[in-house]
Scaffold this active site. Structure first.
Site, PDB file in Angstrom:
ATOM      1  CE  LYS A   6      -6.919  -0.251  -0.666  1.00  0.00           C
ATOM      2  NZ  LYS A   6      -7.462  -0.793   0.557  1.00  0.00           N
TER       3      LYS A   6
ATOM      4  CG  MET B 269      -8.366   7.053   6.567  1.00  0.00           C
ATOM      5  SD  MET B 269      -9.354   5.741   5.853  1.00  0.00           S
ATOM      6  CE  MET B 269      -9.978   4.885   7.278  1.00  0.00           C
TER       7      MET B 269
ATOM      8  CG  ASP C 258      -2.059  -0.735   1.245  1.00  0.00           C
ATOM      9  OD1 ASP C 258      -2.330  -1.293   0.190  1.00  0.00           O
ATOM     10  OD2 ASP C 258      -2.761  -0.757   2.270  1.00  0.00           O
TER      11      ASP C 258
HETATM   12  N1  SAH Z   1      -4.487  -0.104   8.997  1.00  0.00           N
HETATM   13  C1  SAH Z   1      -3.930   1.169   9.304  1.00  0.00           C
HETATM   14  C2  SAH Z   1      -4.874   2.307   9.039  1.00  0.00           C
HETATM   15  C3  SAH Z   1      -5.260   2.444   7.599  1.00  0.00           C
HETATM   16  S1  SAH Z   1      -6.329   3.817   7.320  1.00  0.00           S
HETATM   17  C4  SAH Z   1      -3.491   1.215  10.771  1.00  0.00           C
HETATM   18  O1  SAH Z   1      -3.799   0.291  11.541  1.00  0.00           O
HETATM   19  O2  SAH Z   1      -2.809   2.154  11.150  1.00  0.00           O
HETATM   20  C5  SAH Z   1      -5.188   5.052   6.876  1.00  0.00           C
HETATM   21  C6  SAH Z   1      -5.098   6.108   7.935  1.00  0.00           C
HETATM   22  O3  SAH Z   1      -4.250   5.683   8.982  1.00  0.00           O
HETATM   23  C7  SAH Z   1      -4.469   7.398   7.474  1.00  0.00           C
HETATM   24  O4  SAH Z   1      -5.406   8.194   6.799  1.00  0.00           O
HETATM   25  C8  SAH Z   1      -4.068   8.011   8.769  1.00  0.00           C
HETATM   26  O5  SAH Z   1      -5.154   8.575   9.438  1.00  0.00           O
HETATM   27  C9  SAH Z   1      -3.640   6.807   9.572  1.00  0.00           C
HETATM   28  N2  SAH Z   1      -2.180   6.630   9.525  1.00  0.00           N
HETATM   29  C10 SAH Z   1      -1.517   5.546   9.095  1.00  0.00           C
HETATM   30  N3  SAH Z   1      -0.195   5.698   9.248  1.00  0.00           N
HETATM   31  C11 SAH Z   1      -0.003   6.900   9.802  1.00  0.00           C
HETATM   32  C12 SAH Z   1       1.126   7.640  10.211  1.00  0.00           C
HETATM   33  N4  SAH Z   1       2.368   7.150  10.071  1.00  0.00           N
HETATM   34  N5  SAH Z   1       0.936   8.857  10.755  1.00  0.00           N
HETATM   35  C13 SAH Z   1      -0.302   9.361  10.919  1.00  0.00           C
HETATM   36  N6  SAH Z   1      -1.404   8.705  10.545  1.00  0.00           N
HETATM   37  C14 SAH Z   1      -1.275   7.491   9.999  1.00  0.00           C
END
Ligand code: SAH
Length: 456
Positions: free
Chosen positions: A269, A382, A247
Site C-alpha cells: 500500500k 504516516m 507490504d
Molecule cells: N505496523 C507498522 C506501521 C504501519 S503504518 C509498525 O508497527 O511499524 C506505516 C507507517 O509506519 C509509515 O507511514 C511510517 O510512519 C511508519 N514506518 C514504518 N517503518 C518505518 C521506518 N523504517 N522508518 C520510519 N517510519 C516507518
C-alpha cells in the site's frame, strides 16, 4: 587430538574433582545436574560448591589431595587445581588405577574433555573443537543457542511421550517414515506455539494415513526494515512459508530471506494507492490457506500497530483456519533506538502516545487537547504529508512552538536520516526538501537527548 563424542548416563558415572576454585565449580555444576556421583577434594572451595555440598548433592572433602590418593578404575578424575605439579602427580596416580583423566590446565593428552553444551533437556547439543580453540567452541555455542528455541525442551518431551505411546500401543507403523513426515508437518511448530491439541490432531491424521490439513496463516511483523530486528520466531515462520503476501514496508533484504520456492505476492500500500484492496487481501489469505498452504502475511513493523492485522485475522478466524501472530518491532521503537531518542525518560516523558497522522480530505481528526501533555512523547505514524497541518494544530492547541521534533526517514535502514527541528520550524524545513518514505515523527523534549545518545 582425535576425539570421540559419547553421551554418558550421568547417574552411572563417578567423578572426583581435585580443586575447588571457579574452574572446578563450573564443571561441578554440570556434573551435579547430570545426576553423577561427585566428590570434590580441595582445602577450600567456592561458595556454590559449598552450597551443593550442604544440599547433599556432592561429597566434599576439605583437604589437599595427598600423594597416596586412591582412585577407582572406571571413575572420571578432573584435575582443576592451579598447581601443575599436583595435577601431574594426581593424573599419574589416577591413570595407574585405571581412571580417566581430564586436566583443566593442559589441553593435550586428556582422556576426556568437557564439551560446551546447549541444554534443551532432554535435547542436548555438545560442541567441541577437541580442545583446539575454546573461543570457536564458545562462538558456535552462542549461535546454536540463538537458533534453537528454548521451547525445544517441550518439543523433545512431547516427542518422547508420543514415541513411548506408539511403542506401548505396539504401533505397526513404519517408524522412520512416520517421524520423517511428522517432523515435516506443522506439528512441531504447533507445539512451539503451545497448541498441543492441534499438534495431536495432525499426529492422528498422520497415523491414520490421512494427509494432514496444513493450511494456516502466519501474520508476522517484519520490523521496521533492518533484517537483524526480526524475531527468531518470525524468521522460522518466514522460512516455512508456501505463499507470501507482503507490504510495501517489507524491504528487499527481508524478502531475500523467503524460501526460493515460495510464491510471493506484493499487496503493498503506497499512500492512497492500495495495490490490492484490503477486503481482497483478507480473502486471498483465506483462499490460499483453504488450499492447504502455509500462508505468510508479512507486514512492516508490528502487525497490530497501525497494521490492520486485526482486520485480516478476523476473517481468517471466522473461516476456522488456524493462525499465529508474531509481533514485530514497531517503527516507533526501531526509529527511536536507531536515532538515539528514548521514547520515555524520567526527566522528560513519563508516557508515550502513538497516533496516525494520515490525512483524510486534507485533515486529520486527532484529539489535539490530549496530545499536548507536557511530559508525554508523541509519535506520529504516516504523518509526512500532514506534518505542516499537525504542527500547526499542536501549536494552536497550546503546545509550545519550540517543542523539539525529529523526523526519522527510512528508520533502521542503511540510508536512515534523522531531521530535527521544532514545531515552528519543521513545516518550513520539509518544504521543498526531498524526503523519502517511510518517515516517523517524534515530538517532545526527549528529542534533545539525541545530541548525547545518537550512536549510528
Ligand atoms: N505496523 C507498522 C506501521 C504501519 S503504518 C509498525 O508497527 O511499524 C506505516 C507507517 O509506519 C509509515 O507511514 C511510517 O510512519 C511508519 N514506518 C514504518 N517503518 C518505518 C521506518 N523504517 N522508518 C520510519 N517510519 C516507518
Amino acid at each position: 587430538m582425535m576425539t570421540l563424542p559419547l553421551v554418558l548416563n550421568g547417574s552411572h558415572c563417578v567423578f572426583i574433582i581435585i580443586g575447588g576454585g571457579q574452574v572446578a565449580a563450573r564443571k561441578v555444576r554440570t556434573l551435579v545436574a547430570s545426576g553423577a556421583s561427585v566428590t570434590v577434594i580441595a582445602p577450600s572451595v567456592t561458595d556454590d560448591i559449598q552450597v551443593l555440598a550442604s544440599e547433599g548433592k556432592l561429597t566434599l572433602e576439605l583437604r589437599p589431595a595427598g600423594t597416596d590418593e586412591i582412585y577407582q578404575a572406571g571413575s572420571y578424575v578432573v584435575l582443576a587445581t592451579d598447581d601443575e605439579q599436583v595435577n601431574a602427580l594426581q593424573a599419574q596416580r589416577a591413570r595407574q588405577a585405571g581412571a580417566l583423566v581430564c586436566r583443566t590446565d593442559e589441553p593435550d593428552g586428556n582422556d576426556f574433555i568437557f564439551p560446551a553444551v546447549v541444554d534443551r533437556s532432554p535435547l542436548t547439543v555438545a560442541i567441541s573443537t577437541s580442545g583446539a580453540t575454546p573461543a570457536l567452541t564458545r562462538s558456535v555455542r552462542e549461535r546454536i543457542e540463538a537458533f534453537l528455541p528454548q521451547d525445544y525442551s517441550i518439543l523433545a518431551r512431547w516427542m518422547e511421550d508420543l514415541r513411548s505411546r506408539l511403542r506401548s500401543e505396539g504401533s505397526q507403523h513404519d517408524r522412520a517414515n512416520f517421524w520423517r513426515q511428522w517432523m515435516r508437518s506443522q506439528a512441531p511448530e504447533q507445539i512451539l506455539a503451545r497448541r498441543p491439541d492441534i499438534a495431536q490432531a495432525i499426529t492422528d491424521d498422520l497415523l491414520s494415513g490421512k494427509e494432514p490439513d496444513r493450511g494456516e496463516v502466519f501474520l508476522v511483523g517484519a520490523g521496521p526494515g533492518d533484517p537483524d530486528l526480526l524475531t527468531f520466531r518470525a524468521l522460522r515462520l518466514i522460512q516455512m512459508a508456501d505463499v507470501v503476501f507482503y507490504d510495501r514496508l517489507v524491504g528487499e533484504r527481508i524478502i531475500d530471506l523467503l524460501p526460493a520456492a515460495a510464491e510471493k505476492f506484493y499487496v503493498g500500500k503506497a499512500r492512497s494507492d492500495h495495490a490490492v484492496p484490503q477486503d481482497d487481501i483478507n480473502q486471498l489469505l483465506v483462499d490460499e490457506a483453504l488450499k492447504g498452504k502455509r500462508v505468510l502475511r508479512l507486514k512492516g513493523g508490528d502487525p497490530f500497530i497501525f497494521g490492520r492485522g486485526g482486520e485480516e485475522i478476523e476473517q481468517i478466524s471466522a473461516s476456522g483456519i488456524p493462525f499465529q501472530v508474531v509481533p514485530g518491532i514497531t517503527a516507533a521503537s526501531g526509529c527511536a533506538s536507531y536515532a538515539g531518542i528514548p521514547l520515555t525518560h524520567r526527566d522528560h516523558a513519563q508516557s508515550v502516545r502513538f497516533v496516525t497522522g494520515h490525512l483524510r480530505n486534507g485533515t486529520c481528526n486527532l484529539p489535539w487537547n490530549e496530545l499536548i501533555h507536557p511530559s508525554q512523547t508523541l509519535v506520529i505514524y504516516m504523518g509526512l504529508v500532514g506534518l505542516p497541518y499537525i504542527c500547526e494544530q499542536l501549536i494552536a492547541h497550546g503546545m509550545p512552538a519550540d517543542t523539539p521534533v525529529a523526523l526519522v526517514e527510512k528508520g533502521t535502514l542503511p540510508d536512515q536520516k534523522v531531521h530535527t527541528g521544532t514545531l515552528a520550524s519543521m513545516p518550513g524545513y520539509v518544504e521543498g526538501r526531498e524526503i523519502h518514505a517511510p518517515t516517523l515523527t517524534i515530538v517532545g523534549s526527549v528529542v534533545t537527548l539525541r545530541e548525547k545518545l545518537s550512536w549510528r
